[in-house]
Design an enzyme around this catalytic site. Structure first.
Site, PDB file in Angstrom:
ATOM      1  CD  GLU A   1      -8.250  -8.442  17.002  1.00 31.76           C
ATOM      2  OE1 GLU A   1      -9.118  -7.585  17.326  1.00 31.76           O
ATOM      3  OE2 GLU A   1      -7.041  -8.175  16.889  1.00 31.76           O
TER       4      GLU A   1
ATOM      5  CB  CYS B   1      -4.173  -3.515   7.194  1.00 30.81           C
ATOM      6  SG  CYS B   1      -3.778  -3.609   5.437  1.00 30.81           S
TER       7      CYS B   1
ATOM      8  CB  CYS C   1      -4.581  -1.172   3.562  1.00 26.53           C
ATOM      9  SG  CYS C   1      -3.578  -0.809   5.004  1.00 26.53           S
TER      10      CYS C   1
ATOM     11  CE  LYS D   1      -6.149   2.750   1.147  1.00 27.77           C
ATOM     12  NZ  LYS D   1      -5.300   3.430   2.069  1.00 27.77           N
TER      13      LYS D   1
ATOM     14  CE1 TYR E   1       0.634   7.360   3.144  1.00 32.93           C
ATOM     15  CE2 TYR E   1       0.998   9.001   4.853  1.00 32.93           C
ATOM     16  CZ  TYR E   1       1.499   8.078   3.956  1.00 32.93           C
ATOM     17  OH  TYR E   1       2.847   7.867   3.864  1.00 32.93           O
TER      18      TYR E   1
ATOM     19  CD  GLU F   1      -5.293   6.691   1.201  1.00 28.23           C
ATOM     20  OE1 GLU F   1      -4.180   6.301   0.821  1.00 28.23           O
ATOM     21  OE2 GLU F   1      -5.850   6.274   2.237  1.00 28.23           O
TER      22      GLU F   1
ATOM     23  NE  ARG G   1      -2.491  20.636  12.283  1.00 33.17           N
ATOM     24  CZ  ARG G   1      -1.983  20.133  13.390  1.00 33.17           C
ATOM     25  NH1 ARG G   1      -2.425  20.544  14.554  1.00 33.17           N
ATOM     26  NH2 ARG G   1      -1.031  19.218  13.325  1.00 33.17           N
TER      27      ARG G   1
ATOM     28  NE  ARG H   1       2.008  18.250   9.589  1.00 34.05           N
ATOM     29  CZ  ARG H   1       2.619  17.451  10.469  1.00 34.05           C
ATOM     30  NH1 ARG H   1       3.921  17.543  10.665  1.00 34.05           N
ATOM     31  NH2 ARG H   1       1.912  16.567  11.162  1.00 34.05           N
TER      32      ARG H   1
ATOM     33  N   GLY I   1      -5.510  12.156  12.198  1.00 32.98           N
ATOM     34  CA  GLY I   1      -4.424  11.403  12.808  1.00 32.98           C
ATOM     35  C   GLY I   1      -4.927  10.187  13.560  1.00 32.98           C
TER      36      GLY I   1
ATOM     37  CB  THR J   1      -0.089  -2.778   6.558  1.00 32.31           C
ATOM     38  OG1 THR J   1      -1.262  -2.127   7.048  1.00 32.31           O
ATOM     39  CG2 THR J   1      -0.275  -4.290   6.636  1.00 32.31           C
TER      40      THR J   1
ATOM     41  CG  HIS K   1       7.948   4.438 -26.267  1.00 30.77           C
ATOM     42  ND1 HIS K   1       7.661   5.673 -25.727  1.00 30.77           N
ATOM     43  CD2 HIS K   1       7.428   4.427 -27.517  1.00 30.77           C
ATOM     44  CE1 HIS K   1       7.005   6.390 -26.633  1.00 30.77           C
ATOM     45  NE2 HIS K   1       6.846   5.645 -27.725  1.00 30.77           N
TER      46      HIS K   1
ATOM     47  CD  GLU L   1       8.577   6.318 -22.647  1.00 31.78           C
ATOM     48  OE1 GLU L   1       9.547   6.368 -23.423  1.00 31.78           O
ATOM     49  OE2 GLU L   1       7.415   6.056 -23.012  1.00 31.78           O
TER      50      GLU L   1
END
Length: 462
Positions: free
Chosen positions: A35, A43, A48, A51, A179, A183, A200, A206, A263, A313, A438, A443
């Site tokens: 990495e 994420c 995620c 966020k 998304y 957010e 747009r 969408r 995107g 994720t 309830h 419900e």
């Protein structure tokens, strides 16, 4: 001497790569994982998790305002952006350490460096060292995509930079209608920013159910967020610390920050894919894979966002686990990509699983719609002007529930449970036979008895 240095080399320490490496090691494989940035991937580090922390914090303003209706008198509250950032950073660092520890506990080795393919079985590290591997798994994820170059694009931030702003913008322009854009629109608005969303298309979200799209937009606009559709950003100019965003409709907007969330693209560049013969999917730009996540090269696999299949994720994690079980666990597993639940942590929140109304009407001949739109119980006391949407899409011929769409508080939590029923092919009769819990908003999902709409497609003529 072993034929290869390792049995599996994983490129990418995000959720999918970590799961694959850890499970493969548990199956007895010799694993090395590289990495180049921070363990945890998009994420955990810049997606995620931070966020959701930001979303939770931005809700506090509403909670404070709503408290008055329940008898609470709260002194004027103040908000400190640097404190939020510092506490978020502390939590992300904790999670990053946990990811590294969990991989190493499994017996896999983590190397903090970039890795690229030299050939189908060889990986070159950033240190110059080469490692041979029987199998290679590519799990490099994706990255924000700003789209076509426009004048002033260098002034635009993405969600990556939004997590590290030194101060809260008083005004922000966000281009995008999916998304991430929605957010962050809710996040910044919740903390007190003046937010304008540019999209747009004719409406936001969408691909989601039309009723969801309309409901979310109405609720966001009630919260003071300006949503401008049918236009795009054509130029961004800077004036000291301020920016002017020029739109395709001829208007312009002044702000302190401009963010694009239009995107993401698969992180396939400069990985050496061509050296190894790994093919790119011409339809989506991701690594081309089959149902087993195998690339065009027999011993090289790819999972998660780098394949650009379903950029979520939990999907990457499931794909990574399935890969490890298949290749090293002697238990072939294919991931079922149908009926994947998803959530948008906009404000209001969206939870959805299964087919939209439009998709169902295109696929089955008889569709029944059950829909309700109501004021949640909390709003009756707080006085907040908000409504909840719940919708079930049902196959009128088989009575099977094909889709569930919720907009409102805890929509994601409710949808996770409902997704089990939808995945099990539950019928509307099964929902009706379930006694309501309830008083809850959920419900409504088991008390809607009369279709609000019914569509029957005539059989085609011989």
């Amino acid at each position: 001497m072993a034929e290869f240095d390792v049995d599996l080399f994983v490129i990418g320490g995000g959720s999918g790569g970590v799961r694959a490496g850890r499970i493969a090691a548990n199956h007895g494989a010799r694993v090395m994982l590289a990495e180049e940035y921070r363990m945890g991937g998009t994420c955990v580090i810049r997606g995620c998790v931070p966020k959701k922390l930001f979303v939770i914090g931005s809700h506090m303003k509403d909670e404070i305002e709503d408290a008055k209706g329940f008898g609470w008198t709260i002194p004027p509250a103040s908000f400190d952006w640097p404190t939020l950032i510092a506490n978020k950073d502390k939590e992300i660092a904790r999670l990053e350490a946990a990811y590294t520890t969990n991989v190493e506990k499994s017996g896999a080795k983590v190397v903090k460096t970039r890795a690229v393919l030299e050939d189908a079985h060889t990986v070159r590290l950033g240190t110059g060292e080469t490692v041979s591997a029987r199998y290679i798994l590519i799990a490099t994820g994706g990255a924000p995509n700003h789209g076509k170059e426009i004048p002033g694009i260098e002034h635009v931030i993405s969600s990556n930079e939004a997590f590290h702003l030194t101060e809260l913008p008083k005004r922000i322009v966000i281009q995008g209608g999916g998304y991430i854009a929605l957010e962050f629109a809710g996040i910044f608005a919740g903390y007190g920013s003046d937010v304008t969303v540019i999209y747009r298309g004719d409406n936001i979200l969408r691909g989601f159910d039309e009723d969801v799209r309309k409901h979310v937009r109405t609720e966001m606009e009630k919260r003071g967020i300006t949503i401008l559709t049918g236009c795009t950003v054509t130029e961004v100019t800077r004036h000291g610390k301020d920016y002017t965003t020029h739109l395709s409709n001829g208007s312009s907007i002044a702000s302190d920050q401009v963010m694009f969330a239009i995107g993401r693209h698969p992180a396939v560049a400069n990985l050496g894919l061509e050296k190894a013969g790994v093919a790119i999917n011409p339809k989506n730009g991701g690594i081309q894979v089959d149902a087993w996540s195998k690339s065009s090269v027999d011993n090289i696999y790819a999972i998660g966002d780098v394949t650009h299949r379903h950029n979520l994720t939990p999907v990457a994690i499931r794909e990574g686990h399935a890969f490890a079980d298949t290749v090293f666990g002697k238990r072939p597993v294919q991931v079922d990509h149908a009926t994947i639940p998803t959530a948008v942590f906009s404000q209001p929140e969206v939870g959805t699983v299964g087919l939209t109304e439009a998709e169902a009407r295109a696929q089955v001949s008889h569709v029944d719609i059950y829909k309700t739109d109501f004021r949640p119980i909390k709003a009756t006391m707080s006085g907040r002007d908000t409504r909840v949407l719940m919708k079930l899409v049902v196959d009128g011929s088989t009575d099977r529930v094909l889709g569930c769409h919720i907009v409102g508080d805890a929509a994601a939590e409710i949808t996770q449970a409902v997704a089990i029923a939808v995945k099990m092919k539950a019928t509307k009769a099964d929902f009706d036979a379930t006694i309501a819990l309830h008083p809850t908003a959920a419900e409504e999902l088991v008390t809607m008895r009369t279709p609000t709409a019914r569509y029957v497609r005539e059989a085609a003529a011989e």
